[in-house]
Design a protein around this motif. Structure first.
Motif, PDB file in Angstrom:
ATOM      1  N   ALA A 293       0.844  -1.189   0.000  1.00 51.70           N
ATOM      2  CA  ALA A 293       0.000   0.000   0.000  1.00 51.70           C
ATOM      3  C   ALA A 293       0.880   1.240   0.000  1.00 51.70           C
ATOM      4  O   ALA A 293       2.099   1.171   0.167  1.00 51.70           O
ATOM      5  N   VAL A 294       0.248   2.415  -0.195  1.00 51.53           N
ATOM      6  CA  VAL A 294       0.948   3.697  -0.140  1.00 51.53           C
ATOM      7  C   VAL A 294       0.580   4.405   1.159  1.00 51.53           C
ATOM      8  O   VAL A 294      -0.608   4.560   1.484  1.00 51.53           O
ATOM      9  N   ASP A 295       1.601   4.820   1.903  1.00 50.86           N
ATOM     10  CA  ASP A 295       1.393   5.585   3.137  1.00 50.86           C
ATOM     11  C   ASP A 295       1.427   7.071   2.766  1.00 50.86           C
ATOM     12  O   ASP A 295       2.492   7.626   2.469  1.00 50.86           O
ATOM     13  N   ARG A 296       0.268   7.717   2.788  1.00 53.97           N
ATOM     14  CA  ARG A 296       0.172   9.125   2.406  1.00 53.97           C
ATOM     15  C   ARG A 296       0.378  10.068   3.582  1.00 53.97           C
ATOM     16  O   ARG A 296       0.339  11.294   3.415  1.00 53.97           O
ATOM     17  N   THR A 297       0.585   9.532   4.771  1.00 51.12           N
ATOM     18  CA  THR A 297       0.776  10.388   5.947  1.00 51.12           C
ATOM     19  C   THR A 297       2.209  10.892   6.059  1.00 51.12           C
ATOM     20  O   THR A 297       2.485  11.805   6.841  1.00 51.12           O
ATOM     21  N   ARG A 298       3.119  10.352   5.289  1.00 51.66           N
ATOM     22  CA  ARG A 298       4.508  10.783   5.350  1.00 51.66           C
ATOM     23  C   ARG A 298       4.718  12.018   4.477  1.00 51.66           C
ATOM     24  O   ARG A 298       3.881  12.362   3.644  1.00 51.66           O
ATOM     25  N   ASP A 299       5.849  12.673   4.681  1.00 50.32           N
ATOM     26  CA  ASP A 299       6.142  13.862   3.886  1.00 50.32           C
ATOM     27  C   ASP A 299       6.192  13.523   2.403  1.00 50.32           C
ATOM     28  O   ASP A 299       5.760  14.318   1.560  1.00 50.32           O
ATOM     29  N   VAL A 300       6.743  12.367   2.085  1.00 44.96           N
ATOM     30  CA  VAL A 300       6.778  11.879   0.705  1.00 44.96           C
ATOM     31  C   VAL A 300       5.997  10.576   0.655  1.00 44.96           C
ATOM     32  O   VAL A 300       6.236   9.680   1.480  1.00 44.96           O
ATOM     33  N   PRO A 301       5.003  10.470  -0.262  1.00 40.14           N
ATOM     34  CA  PRO A 301       4.266   9.199  -0.347  1.00 40.14           C
ATOM     35  C   PRO A 301       5.234   8.034  -0.474  1.00 40.14           C
ATOM     36  O   PRO A 301       6.168   8.059  -1.282  1.00 40.14           O
ATOM     37  N   THR A 302       5.015   7.010   0.335  1.00 41.59           N
ATOM     38  CA  THR A 302       5.948   5.886   0.428  1.00 41.59           C
ATOM     39  C   THR A 302       5.187   4.575   0.377  1.00 41.59           C
ATOM     40  O   THR A 302       4.116   4.445   0.997  1.00 41.59           O
ATOM     41  N   ILE A 303       5.740   3.616  -0.340  1.00 46.09           N
ATOM     42  CA  ILE A 303       5.147   2.282  -0.357  1.00 46.09           C
ATOM     43  C   ILE A 303       5.533   1.559   0.928  1.00 46.09           C
ATOM     44  O   ILE A 303       6.714   1.537   1.307  1.00 46.09           O
ATOM     45  N   VAL A 304       4.540   0.997   1.581  1.00 49.69           N
ATOM     46  CA  VAL A 304       4.790   0.194   2.778  1.00 49.69           C
ATOM     47  C   VAL A 304       4.379  -1.238   2.482  1.00 49.69           C
ATOM     48  O   VAL A 304       3.436  -1.493   1.732  1.00 49.69           O
ATOM     49  N   VAL A 305       5.115  -2.163   3.079  1.00 46.41           N
ATOM     50  CA  VAL A 305       4.909  -3.589   2.813  1.00 46.41           C
ATOM     51  C   VAL A 305       4.666  -4.313   4.126  1.00 46.41           C
ATOM     52  O   VAL A 305       5.405  -4.122   5.094  1.00 46.41           O
ATOM     53  N   GLU A 306       3.655  -5.153   4.124  1.00 45.64           N
ATOM     54  CA  GLU A 306       3.405  -6.071   5.234  1.00 45.64           C
ATOM     55  C   GLU A 306       3.341  -7.471   4.635  1.00 45.64           C
ATOM     56  O   GLU A 306       2.317  -7.905   4.110  1.00 45.64           O
ATOM     57  N   ALA A 307       4.463  -8.165   4.670  1.00 49.14           N
ATOM     58  CA  ALA A 307       4.551  -9.477   4.023  1.00 49.14           C
ATOM     59  C   ALA A 307       3.672 -10.485   4.741  1.00 49.14           C
ATOM     60  O   ALA A 307       3.349 -10.325   5.928  1.00 49.14           O
ATOM     61  N   PRO A 308       3.248 -11.552   4.049  1.00 51.65           N
ATOM     62  CA  PRO A 308       2.398 -12.577   4.686  1.00 51.65           C
ATOM     63  C   PRO A 308       3.097 -13.188   5.904  1.00 51.65           C
ATOM     64  O   PRO A 308       4.315 -13.351   5.926  1.00 51.65           O
ATOM     65  N   HIS A 309       2.301 -13.518   6.904  1.00 54.59           N
ATOM     66  CA  HIS A 309       2.836 -14.143   8.117  1.00 54.59           C
ATOM     67  C   HIS A 309       2.769 -15.665   8.046  1.00 54.59           C
ATOM     68  O   HIS A 309       3.342 -16.348   8.915  1.00 54.59           O
ATOM     69  N   GLU A 310       2.038 -16.186   7.089  1.00 55.28           N
ATOM     70  CA  GLU A 310       1.960 -17.634   6.917  1.00 55.28           C
ATOM     71  C   GLU A 310       1.647 -17.956   5.467  1.00 55.28           C
ATOM     72  O   GLU A 310       1.173 -17.106   4.709  1.00 55.28           O
ATOM     73  N   CYS A 311       1.924 -19.184   5.092  1.00 53.49           N
ATOM     74  CA  CYS A 311       1.564 -19.685   3.763  1.00 53.49           C
ATOM     75  C   CYS A 311       0.511 -20.759   3.980  1.00 53.49           C
ATOM     76  O   CYS A 311       0.821 -21.897   4.357  1.00 53.49           O
ATOM     77  N   ASP A 312      -0.762 -20.374   3.794  1.00 50.79           N
ATOM     78  CA  ASP A 312      -1.846 -21.309   4.087  1.00 50.79           C
ATOM     79  C   ASP A 312      -2.039 -22.287   2.925  1.00 50.79           C
ATOM     80  O   ASP A 312      -1.404 -22.200   1.870  1.00 50.79           O
ATOM     81  N   ALA A 313      -2.963 -23.229   3.122  1.00 48.29           N
ATOM     82  CA  ALA A 313      -3.190 -24.283   2.125  1.00 48.29           C
ATOM     83  C   ALA A 313      -3.688 -23.715   0.802  1.00 48.29           C
ATOM     84  O   ALA A 313      -3.338 -24.213  -0.273  1.00 48.29           O
ATOM     85  N   ALA A 314      -4.488 -22.662   0.869  1.00 53.54           N
ATOM     86  CA  ALA A 314      -5.002 -22.061  -0.369  1.00 53.54           C
ATOM     87  C   ALA A 314      -3.874 -21.439  -1.181  1.00 53.54           C
ATOM     88  O   ALA A 314      -3.859 -21.532  -2.416  1.00 53.54           O
ATOM     89  N   MET A 315      -2.921 -20.810  -0.485  1.00 57.41           N
ATOM     90  CA  MET A 315      -1.779 -20.240  -1.195  1.00 57.41           C
ATOM     91  C   MET A 315      -0.937 -21.346  -1.840  1.00 57.41           C
ATOM     92  O   MET A 315      -0.498 -21.219  -2.985  1.00 57.41           O
ATOM     93  N   GLU A 316      -0.739 -22.429  -1.103  1.00 54.47           N
ATOM     94  CA  GLU A 316       0.043 -23.534  -1.666  1.00 54.47           C
ATOM     95  C   GLU A 316      -0.653 -24.132  -2.879  1.00 54.47           C
ATOM     96  O   GLU A 316      -0.002 -24.482  -3.870  1.00 54.47           O
ATOM     97  N   ARG A 317      -1.978 -24.249  -2.811  1.00 50.34           N
ATOM     98  CA  ARG A 317      -2.709 -24.782  -3.961  1.00 50.34           C
ATOM     99  C   ARG A 317      -2.539 -23.882  -5.174  1.00 50.34           C
ATOM    100  O   ARG A 317      -2.496 -24.367  -6.318  1.00 50.34           O
ATOM    101  N   ASP A 318      -2.402 -22.595  -4.965  1.00 53.58           N
ATOM    102  CA  ASP A 318      -2.245 -21.651  -6.076  1.00 53.58           C
ATOM    103  C   ASP A 318      -0.787 -21.501  -6.500  1.00 53.58           C
ATOM    104  O   ASP A 318      -0.445 -20.574  -7.245  1.00 53.58           O
ATOM    105  N   GLY A 319       0.071 -22.400  -6.050  1.00 51.36           N
ATOM    106  CA  GLY A 319       1.431 -22.434  -6.561  1.00 51.36           C
ATOM    107  C   GLY A 319       2.477 -21.762  -5.710  1.00 51.36           C
ATOM    108  O   GLY A 319       3.646 -21.709  -6.110  1.00 51.36           O
TER     109      GLY A 319
END
Length: 544
Positions: A293-319
């Motif tokens: 997502a983009v954090d618009r609260t900073r002086d310069v718009p910045t992309i922020v990342v929150e990586a997945p905390h787990e790899c569930d069965a649905a994700m594994e099924r999708d490769g």
């Protein structure tokens, strides 16, 4: 022949085995058939054996005649012009006397010109001279890179020859329809019979040929036997769907996501992610958008990342592979796979309506920029998205040639391959003008041949600069070899000024000036030879 011999020959059946037995036992123990016992028995045996031998030789029954060899099929294509046929003979003959290494001198490498000659001949639609087919097949046997063009040029007669010589059987495997039992693609029963009874290589060839002609029919054929195929075969068959991949393949690929083989599941997921409108691509987009997502609260718009905390069965099924490679964090590994499989059209809407150039220019918080941009690079290559490739490459004159997302020459080469030939050549020319040739070899390999004028000029100018600077000439031998094959032949006249041996700088490598002159001489000679080859392949004017 004596009267006794004549009598024996006339009356004695050809009992060869009985005569042999009598000879082994001796005539004193066994009388020869048709003879009286006594002192004349040995002579009678020899006479009988002589007569039987003549009878056996003269009366040999002829063997069953073999099926008469069918004539080679006609090749309807026009014959080569006479000059081009002579040139082909020279190129093929050079294969036998090619140098095994060492300094090449100023002579062109004829064997390296054969691929271009074949490509040009195929573009004109010529047929191979029948007398050249054996040498052409031998050349293709020794070099797998020659086989597609050589077999296309050789035509149907090459397959006819290949069925008679085991050394050329590779042609039956490599050429579509080359198998001895390959059916006409218009013969549904023959196709089905070969698919059900053929060898694995024949089935792969059949599926590939059918896929290029009727994608739906090839997929239907594969679906019929999918459940009974071995895992390694399913993987190869599935890979054939890359040709002509389209939305109609999605239902079958979705079912393949539940395959018992992990490699098959991964390939199915990769193919689905290359279809931006597929359900899998939509699922991946939802997951990836939740992480970026983009954090618009900073002086310069910045992309922020929150990586997945787990790899569930649905994700594994999708490769998504759950286990990260050694040295990779699990969360970054999962994030990269999600972003790579997400349609690139997702991001402008998710990240504030920005263009690809604006998106990749945004700062990324917490050190996630490398992982995020690398995943976008892989997605741009997989989806053949020129706009994103252009944005991720950046300007060729950027410091250290580091584009926003391209962190290696291999990645830049893959991104360049998604651009059209003209734009690709201009970008690489700009790269060479800024950074020289030392890192350009891999990028030159993805440029269309012959090189466009801006690229050709950039390469020649860079070689000239390297020579004048007293650089080691041997380090540029790879680029010089590429230039011989890829420069436009019309550039030859512009290079004459480079043939003289320049004065060697004091710090130059001994003999470097002579080597440079020799290399440029070979380059000019090769370019002129290529120009002559192309002129010879031009259709001959009819006699008045």
């Amino acid at each position: 022949m004596s009267r006794t011999t004549a009598t024996v020959a006339a009356s004695l059946p050809d009992h060869w085995e009985e005569l042999v037995t009598t000879a082994l036992l001796g005539t004193d123990r066994r009388t020869p058939p048709g003879a009286a016992p006594g002192p004349r028995a040995p002579s009678a045996l020899l006479d009988a054996a002589a007569a039987a031998t003549v009878r056996r030789r003269a009366g040999l029954r002829p063997a069953r005649p073999a099926e008469r060899l069918r004539p080679a099929p006609e090749d309807p294509r026009p014959p080569l012009p006479h000059a081009a046929a002579r040139r082909l003979a020279v190129l093929l003959a050079d294969r036998l006397g090619a140098s095994g290494g060492g300094r090449r001198g100023a002579s062109p490498d004829l064997m390296e010109l054969l691929p271009q000659w074949l490509q040009a001949a195929n573009a004109h639609g010529y047929a191979a001279p029948p007398h050249a087919l054996p040498a052409l097949l031998d050349a293709a046997r020794g070099r797998t890179d020659l086989r597609p063009a050589a077999l296309r040029f050789a035509g149907p007669r090459a397959l006819w020859l290949a069925r008679l010589n085991p050394d050329w059987r590779f042609a039956l495997r490599a050429a579509p329809g080359g198998g001895p039992s390959a059916p006409d693609l218009r013969d549904p029963q023959g196709i089905r019979r070969l698919w059900q009874e053929g060898l694995f290589a024949e089935r792969v060839t059949l599926l590939t040929a059918l896929r290029s002609r009727d994608a739906a029919a090839a997929r239907a054929l594969l679906e019929e036997t999918w459940a009974t195929e071995r895992a390694e075969d399913r993987l190869m068959f599935l890979d054939s769907l890359r040709a002509g991949l389209g939305p109609d393949d999605e239902p079958f690929l979705e079912r393949a996501l539940a395959d018992r083989s992990r490699n098959v599941r991964a390939t199915a997921a990769e193919l689905l992610s290359a279809l931006p409108a597929s359900a899998l691509a939509a699922r991946m987009a939802v997951r990836a958008a939740a992480c970026v997502a983009v954090d618009r609260t900073r002086d310069v718009p910045t992309i922020v990342v929150e990586a997945p905390h787990e790899c569930d069965a649905a994700m594994e099924r999708d490769g998504v592979a759950a286990k990260a490679p050694a040295g990779r964090g699990e969360r970054s590994w999962w994030l990269g796979q999600l972003v790579e499989a997400t349609p690139l059209g997702t991001w402008p809407g998710r990240l504030g309506g920005r263009t690809p150039e604006e998106i990749v220019a945004l700062p990324v918080a917490d050190g996630w920029q490398g992982e995020l941009h690398a995943a976008w690079c892989r997605a741009a290559v997989r989806q053949r998205d020129a706009a994103w490739s252009r944005a991720l490459l950046g300007e060729p004159s950027a410091p250290e040639a580091g584009g926003p997302g391209a962190v290696s020459l291999a990645e830049r080469a893959r991104l360049l391959a998604t651009l059209d030939a003209g734009e690709r050549a201009v970008w690489v020319a700009g790269f060479i003008e800024t950074h020289g040739l030392s890192e350009a070899f891999q990028l030159l390999g993805v440029c269309a041949v012959p090189w466009a004028p801006p690229l050709g000029r950039a390469v020649v100018d860079a070689l000239n600069i390297a020579r004048d600077a007293g650089s080691y000439p041997w380090s540029f031998s790879g680029v010089m070899g590429l230039a011989e094959r890829c420069l436009d032949p019309s550039e030859a006249s512009r290079l004459d000024a480079l043939l003289a041996i320049p004065d060697e700088p004091e710090d130059a490598a001994p003999g470097a000036a002579s080597y440079w002159s020799e290399a440029f001489q070979r380059l000019v000679t090769t370019l002129r030879l290529r120009g002559a080859m192309l002129a010879e392949l031009a259709p001959e004017e009819p006699a008045p």
